[in-house]
Design a protein around this motif. Structure first.
Motif, PDB file in Angstrom:
ATOM      1  N   UNK A  95       0.832  -1.202   0.000  1.00 57.33           N
ATOM      2  CA  UNK A  95       0.000   0.000   0.000  1.00 57.33           C
ATOM      3  C   UNK A  95       0.866   1.252   0.000  1.00 57.33           C
ATOM      4  N   UNK A  96       1.825   1.297   0.908  1.00 55.77           N
ATOM      5  CA  UNK A  96       2.709   2.458   0.983  1.00 55.77           C
ATOM      6  C   UNK A  96       3.521   2.648  -0.281  1.00 55.77           C
ATOM      7  N   UNK A  97       4.003   1.543  -0.830  1.00 51.44           N
ATOM      8  CA  UNK A  97       4.782   1.621  -2.061  1.00 51.44           C
ATOM      9  C   UNK A  97       3.949   2.119  -3.229  1.00 51.44           C
ATOM     10  N   UNK A  98       2.756   1.566  -3.392  1.00 55.65           N
ATOM     11  CA  UNK A  98       1.908   1.989  -4.507  1.00 55.65           C
ATOM     12  C   UNK A  98       1.516   3.458  -4.379  1.00 55.65           C
ATOM     13  N   UNK A  99       1.055   3.835  -3.188  1.00 50.69           N
ATOM     14  CA  UNK A  99       0.621   5.216  -2.982  1.00 50.69           C
ATOM     15  C   UNK A  99       1.797   6.193  -3.078  1.00 50.69           C
ATOM     16  N   UNK A 100       2.968   5.744  -2.667  1.00 52.05           N
ATOM     17  CA  UNK A 100       4.140   6.603  -2.711  1.00 52.05           C
ATOM     18  C   UNK A 100       4.744   6.768  -4.091  1.00 52.05           C
ATOM     19  N   UNK A 101       4.595   5.758  -4.933  1.00 54.23           N
ATOM     20  CA  UNK A 101       5.223   5.805  -6.257  1.00 54.23           C
ATOM     21  C   UNK A 101       4.258   6.089  -7.395  1.00 54.23           C
ATOM     22  N   UNK A 102       2.961   6.082  -7.137  1.00 53.10           N
ATOM     23  CA  UNK A 102       2.010   6.232  -8.256  1.00 53.10           C
ATOM     24  C   UNK A 102       2.134   7.565  -8.969  1.00 53.10           C
ATOM     25  N   UNK A 103       2.556   8.625  -8.281  1.00 56.61           N
ATOM     26  CA  UNK A 103       2.732   9.898  -8.979  1.00 56.61           C
ATOM     27  C   UNK A 103       4.151  10.052  -9.530  1.00 56.61           C
ATOM     28  N   UNK A 104       5.063   9.206  -9.090  1.00 56.38           N
ATOM     29  CA  UNK A 104       6.446   9.263  -9.579  1.00 56.38           C
ATOM     30  C   UNK A 104       6.630   8.427 -10.842  1.00 56.38           C
ATOM     31  N   UNK A 105       5.954   7.280 -10.880  1.00 49.86           N
ATOM     32  CA  UNK A 105       5.982   6.409 -12.059  1.00 49.86           C
ATOM     33  C   UNK A 105       4.638   6.628 -12.753  1.00 49.86           C
ATOM     34  N   UNK A 106       4.658   7.240 -13.878  1.00 44.43           N
ATOM     35  CA  UNK A 106       3.423   7.713 -14.524  1.00 44.43           C
ATOM     36  C   UNK A 106       2.538   6.594 -15.085  1.00 44.43           C
ATOM     37  N   UNK A 107       3.093   5.419 -15.324  1.00 42.71           N
ATOM     38  CA  UNK A 107       2.299   4.313 -15.859  1.00 42.71           C
ATOM     39  C   UNK A 107       1.809   3.450 -14.696  1.00 42.71           C
ATOM     40  N   UNK A 108       0.506   3.371 -14.540  1.00 39.71           N
ATOM     41  CA  UNK A 108      -0.087   2.660 -13.415  1.00 39.71           C
ATOM     42  C   UNK A 108       0.341   1.201 -13.375  1.00 39.71           C
ATOM     43  N   UNK A 109       0.266   0.526 -14.505  1.00 38.10           N
ATOM     44  CA  UNK A 109       0.650  -0.890 -14.548  1.00 38.10           C
ATOM     45  C   UNK A 109       2.098  -1.097 -14.144  1.00 38.10           C
ATOM     46  N   UNK A 110       2.970  -0.229 -14.609  1.00 39.30           N
ATOM     47  CA  UNK A 110       4.380  -0.323 -14.255  1.00 39.30           C
ATOM     48  C   UNK A 110       4.580  -0.071 -12.756  1.00 39.30           C
ATOM     49  N   UNK A 111       3.864   0.905 -12.222  1.00 37.24           N
ATOM     50  CA  UNK A 111       3.939   1.174 -10.783  1.00 37.24           C
ATOM     51  C   UNK A 111       3.545  -0.073  -9.996  1.00 37.24           C
TER      52      UNK A 111
END
Length: 172
Positions: A95-111
């Motif tokens: 959860x923390x990783x996804x929420x923390x990186x979703x705006x840094x890695x622009x592709x959702x699937x890649x995140x």
């Protein structure tokens, strides 16, 4: 030095993941005897609630029978607490990783993939760390349980954020 007031929401999520990872590292360095909850359970659940209902539950986990008959009430309860802690801690890491990186890695699937692979890799390293600790048994099945916890959080976070984004667009 970054001031706490200046941390973005993304960074708070990443700090959550990091805090859980640090706690897991500390926990993996402890022997089973140092972290067993059986004495606590015996003190607080001395009446052994739901023992009759739980007595019918029996299954095998990594070639070991799990039941009240084979391990006793308190170790049986502890088994579920420990496995729940595996799932729950990696749920929080995912959860923390996804929420923390979703705006840094622009592709959702890649995140989603990157965070899941990172969490699963950390789970494998954590089990390896346990192998270096006396009285602990590293289990591949625990890595799978951890990976499922992380994946569950990632998918739920994705669904919830997608729902809220769509809801926000409809309201506008």
């Amino acid at each position: 030095m970054i001031s706490i007031k200046r941390l973005s929401h993304d960074n708070w999520w990443l700090l959550l993941s990091l805090a859980i990872m640090i706690l897991l590292f500390i926990s993996s360095a402890q022997t089973y005897q140092q972290q067993t909850s059986v004495p606590f359970l015996a003190r607080w659940l001395h009446d052994q609630p739901f023992k009759q209902q739980l007595a019918g539950i029996s299954f095998t986990y990594v070639d070991q029978k799990v039941s009240i008959a084979s391990s006793g009430y308190f170790k049986f309860i502890e088994f579920f607490i420990r496995k729940g802690a595996h799932f729950g801690s990696y749920f929080l890491i995912g959860l923390g990783g996804y929420m923390g990186y979703r705006s840094r890695i622009k592709q959702t699937g890649l995140t989603m993939i990157v965070v899941w692979l990172a969490a699963t890799g950390y789970a494998a390293l954590d089990e390896f760390h346990q192998s270096l600790t006396g009285g602990r048994t590293p289990l591949f099945q625990d890595v799978l349980l951890d990976a499922c916890g992380a994946l569950t959080a990632i998918v739920l976070a994705w669904l919830i954020t997608k729902f809220w984004r769509r809801r926000g667009k409809k309201a506008a």
